[in-house]
Design a protein around this motif. Structure first.
Motif, PDB file in Angstrom:
ATOM      1  N   MET A  51      54.628  46.129  11.131  1.00 22.69           N
ATOM      2  CA  MET A  51      55.306  46.676   9.941  1.00 22.69           C
ATOM      3  C   MET A  51      56.815  46.622  10.164  1.00 22.69           C
ATOM      4  N   HIS A  52      57.527  46.173   9.149  1.00 28.70           N
ATOM      5  CA  HIS A  52      58.979  46.120   9.285  1.00 28.70           C
ATOM      6  C   HIS A  52      59.606  47.405   8.708  1.00 28.70           C
ATOM      7  N   ILE A  53      60.436  48.044   9.512  1.00 34.08           N
ATOM      8  CA  ILE A  53      61.169  49.203   8.998  1.00 34.08           C
ATOM      9  C   ILE A  53      62.644  48.840   8.995  1.00 34.08           C
ATOM     10  N   SER A  54      63.275  48.884   7.813  1.00 26.34           N
ATOM     11  CA  SER A  54      64.671  48.451   7.736  1.00 26.34           C
ATOM     12  C   SER A  54      65.575  49.451   8.443  1.00 26.34           C
ATOM     13  N   ASP A  55      66.648  48.921   9.043  1.00 26.71           N
ATOM     14  CA  ASP A  55      67.584  49.810   9.734  1.00 26.71           C
ATOM     15  C   ASP A  55      68.577  50.364   8.733  1.00 26.71           C
ATOM     16  N   ASN A  56      68.154  51.421   8.097  1.00 26.78           N
ATOM     17  CA  ASN A  56      68.967  52.007   7.046  1.00 26.78           C
ATOM     18  C   ASN A  56      69.183  53.457   7.438  1.00 26.78           C
ATOM     19  N   SER A  57      69.466  53.651   8.730  1.00 23.09           N
ATOM     20  CA  SER A  57      69.403  55.012   9.274  1.00 23.09           C
ATOM     21  C   SER A  57      70.447  55.926   8.651  1.00 23.09           C
ATOM     22  N   CYS A  58      70.080  57.179   8.594  1.00 20.04           N
ATOM     23  CA  CYS A  58      70.903  58.211   7.991  1.00 20.04           C
ATOM     24  C   CYS A  58      72.166  58.413   8.826  1.00 20.04           C
ATOM     25  N   CYS A  59      73.310  58.541   8.136  1.00 16.85           N
ATOM     26  CA  CYS A  59      74.554  58.732   8.880  1.00 16.85           C
ATOM     27  C   CYS A  59      74.732  60.198   9.263  1.00 16.85           C
ATOM     28  N   CYS A  60      73.815  61.039   8.856  1.00 16.91           N
ATOM     29  CA  CYS A  60      73.926  62.459   9.188  1.00 16.91           C
ATOM     30  C   CYS A  60      72.656  62.879   9.913  1.00 16.91           C
ATOM     31  N   SER A  61      72.492  62.352  11.107  1.00 15.79           N
ATOM     32  CA  SER A  61      71.286  62.638  11.880  1.00 15.79           C
ATOM     33  C   SER A  61      71.277  64.095  12.326  1.00 15.79           C
ATOM     34  N   PHE A  62      70.130  64.516  12.837  1.00 11.24           N
ATOM     35  CA  PHE A  62      70.002  65.880  13.355  1.00 11.24           C
ATOM     36  C   PHE A  62      71.109  66.140  14.386  1.00 11.24           C
ATOM     37  N   ASP A  63      71.318  65.170  15.288  1.00 10.86           N
ATOM     38  CA  ASP A  63      72.309  65.386  16.354  1.00 10.86           C
ATOM     39  C   ASP A  63      73.717  65.528  15.792  1.00 10.86           C
ATOM     40  N   GLU A  64      74.024  64.723  14.774  1.00  9.59           N
ATOM     41  CA  GLU A  64      75.368  64.833  14.178  1.00  9.59           C
ATOM     42  C   GLU A  64      75.548  66.187  13.481  1.00  9.59           C
ATOM     43  N   CYS A  65      74.511  66.614  12.753  1.00  7.71           N
ATOM     44  CA  CYS A  65      74.587  67.919  12.071  1.00  7.71           C
ATOM     45  C   CYS A  65      74.705  69.037  13.109  1.00  7.71           C
ATOM     46  N   LYS A  66      73.971  68.877  14.210  1.00 15.29           N
ATOM     47  CA  LYS A  66      73.969  69.907  15.263  1.00 15.29           C
ATOM     48  C   LYS A  66      75.358  69.989  15.915  1.00 15.29           C
ATOM     49  N   ARG A  67      75.979  68.826  16.074  1.00 15.55           N
ATOM     50  CA  ARG A  67      77.312  68.819  16.695  1.00 15.55           C
ATOM     51  C   ARG A  67      78.287  69.619  15.825  1.00 15.55           C
ATOM     52  N   THR A  68      78.200  69.417  14.521  1.00 11.61           N
ATOM     53  CA  THR A  68      79.093  70.144  13.613  1.00 11.61           C
ATOM     54  C   THR A  68      78.750  71.631  13.604  1.00 11.61           C
ATOM     55  N   SER A  69      77.450  71.921  13.553  1.00 14.34           N
ATOM     56  CA  SER A  69      77.011  73.320  13.539  1.00 14.34           C
ATOM     57  C   SER A  69      77.451  74.024  14.827  1.00 14.34           C
ATOM     58  N   ASP A  70      77.245  73.367  15.969  1.00 12.12           N
ATOM     59  CA  ASP A  70      77.637  73.972  17.256  1.00 12.12           C
ATOM     60  C   ASP A  70      79.143  74.197  17.304  1.00 12.12           C
ATOM     61  N   TRP A  71      79.890  73.230  16.773  1.00 12.12           N
ATOM     62  CA  TRP A  71      81.351  73.363  16.788  1.00 12.12           C
ATOM     63  C   TRP A  71      81.763  74.589  15.973  1.00 12.12           C
ATOM     64  N   LEU A  72      81.178  74.718  14.777  1.00 12.09           N
ATOM     65  CA  LEU A  72      81.542  75.860  13.918  1.00 12.09           C
ATOM     66  C   LEU A  72      81.161  77.187  14.590  1.00 12.09           C
ATOM     67  N   LEU A  73      79.962  77.222  15.175  1.00 13.38           N
ATOM     68  CA  LEU A  73      79.517  78.471  15.815  1.00 13.38           C
ATOM     69  C   LEU A  73      80.388  78.811  17.026  1.00 13.38           C
ATOM     70  N   SER A  74      80.997  77.784  17.612  1.00 16.35           N
ATOM     71  CA  SER A  74      81.872  78.063  18.763  1.00 16.35           C
ATOM     72  C   SER A  74      83.252  78.526  18.318  1.00 16.35           C
ATOM     73  N   GLN A  75      83.570  78.299  17.025  1.00 15.69           N
ATOM     74  CA  GLN A  75      84.907  78.637  16.524  1.00 15.69           C
ATOM     75  C   GLN A  75      84.945  79.958  15.765  1.00 15.69           C
ATOM     76  N   THR A  76      83.758  80.481  15.420  1.00 17.48           N
ATOM     77  CA  THR A  76      83.732  81.711  14.632  1.00 17.48           C
ATOM     78  C   THR A  76      82.722  82.691  15.214  1.00 17.48           C
ATOM     79  N   ARG A  77      83.040  83.986  15.021  1.00 16.89           N
ATOM     80  CA  ARG A  77      82.064  84.992  15.475  1.00 16.89           C
ATOM     81  C   ARG A  77      81.057  85.275  14.361  1.00 16.89           C
ATOM     82  N   TYR A  78      81.290  84.729  13.165  1.00 21.85           N
ATOM     83  CA  TYR A  78      80.357  84.968  12.050  1.00 21.85           C
ATOM     84  C   TYR A  78      79.041  84.203  12.260  1.00 21.85           C
ATOM     85  N   ARG A  79      77.940  84.837  11.894  1.00 19.58           N
ATOM     86  CA  ARG A  79      76.623  84.202  11.928  1.00 19.58           C
ATOM     87  C   ARG A  79      75.989  84.390  10.550  1.00 19.58           C
TER      88      ARG A  79
END
Ligand SMILES: O=P(O)(O)O[C@H]1O[C@H](CO)[C@@H](O)[C@H]1O
Length: 228
Positions: A1-29
């Motif tokens: 089966m062919h799966i096209s390489d149309n991968s999402c530019c906002c992968s879990f890891d990329e979202c996590k990097r942003t989320s972790d950065w924000l959580l490290s910059q603020t005391r708000y949860r």
């Protein structure tokens, strides 16, 4: 089966990097996020003890290109509850992929947000609505989704959610009832309604025939946004 390489530019890891950065910059949860639509950025001014980040300073975050969208993520307290407000959102018509448009919602989920309130400046289709009225969204029609423009298309990462999410109760009945009850207590019932929202791509406003069609399909308002 062919799966096209149309991968999402906002992968879990990329979202996590942003989320972790924000959580490290603020005391708000925050457990509550509010997306401020066009002209509604002032809602964030109701927060106390604010901490704001410009979108361009947040790793991976898109930037706003539309006037009326300031481009800041504002953390703070509302009635003693931690909240995060988006002062400005992203639209497909700006040239962003749906991945990017919905990126903040994925980041909020990873930060622990459980409730999201989206607002927008939309066009009224229902004859009973007047300019400036408020409509609480009870359901929506995702018109671009019918044509294959859907943010959940592509490989599904179960860490975000299931492959086939149910949409029959997309908008919390409890929160809608609360909003209507409070509107009534405040004497706002004459200009606060409930209705069906329709998403289109924009950026042109609808022709008269299109507006008529969308109304016949069951929409009360139309707008270009509420992917976020
Ligand atoms: O939905 P928000 O972001 O409020 O913006 C709405 O207002 C703009 C047009 O006036 C469009 O961007 C439309 O989507």
């Amino acid at each position: 089966m062919h799966i096209s390489d149309n991968s999402c530019c906002c992968s879990f890891d990329e979202c996590k990097r942003t989320s972790d950065w924000l959580l490290s910059q603020t005391r708000y949860r925050p457990k509550i996020a509010v997306v401020c639509g066009s002209g509604l950025g002032l809602l964030a001014e109701y927060l106390t003890s604010k901490q704001a980040f410009r979108y361009e300073d947040i790793p991976n975050f898109p930037v706003c290109t539309v006037s009326g969208h300031e481009g800041r993520l504002v953390f703070g307290k509302l009635n003693d509850k931690s909240c995060v407000f988006m002062q400005g959102r992203f639209h497909l018509y700006e040239g962003y992929s749906l991945c990017k448009v919905t990126f903040p919602v994925r980041v909020f989920k990873l930060m622990g947000v459980e409730t999201i309130i989206v607002t927008n400046a939309s066009g009224g289709l229902c004859q009973d609505f007047k300019v400036g009225d408020i409509m609480i969204i009870k359901d929506h029609i995702n018109l671009p989704g019918f044509a294959g423009q859907h943010p959940l298309c592509g490989p599904n990462d179960e860490r975000f959610g299931v492959r086939f999410p149910t949409m029959s109760d997309a908008y919390s009945e409890d929160l809608r009832k609360l909003a209507l009850d409070i509107s009534s207590e405040l004497g706002y019932s004459s200009f606060v309604h409930e209705g069906v929202y329709c998403m289109v791509c924009g950026p042109n406003f609808e022709t008269v025939a299109e507006a008529r069609l969308l109304h016949k399909l069951g929409s009360d308002t139309v707008d270009y946004t509420d992917w976020t």
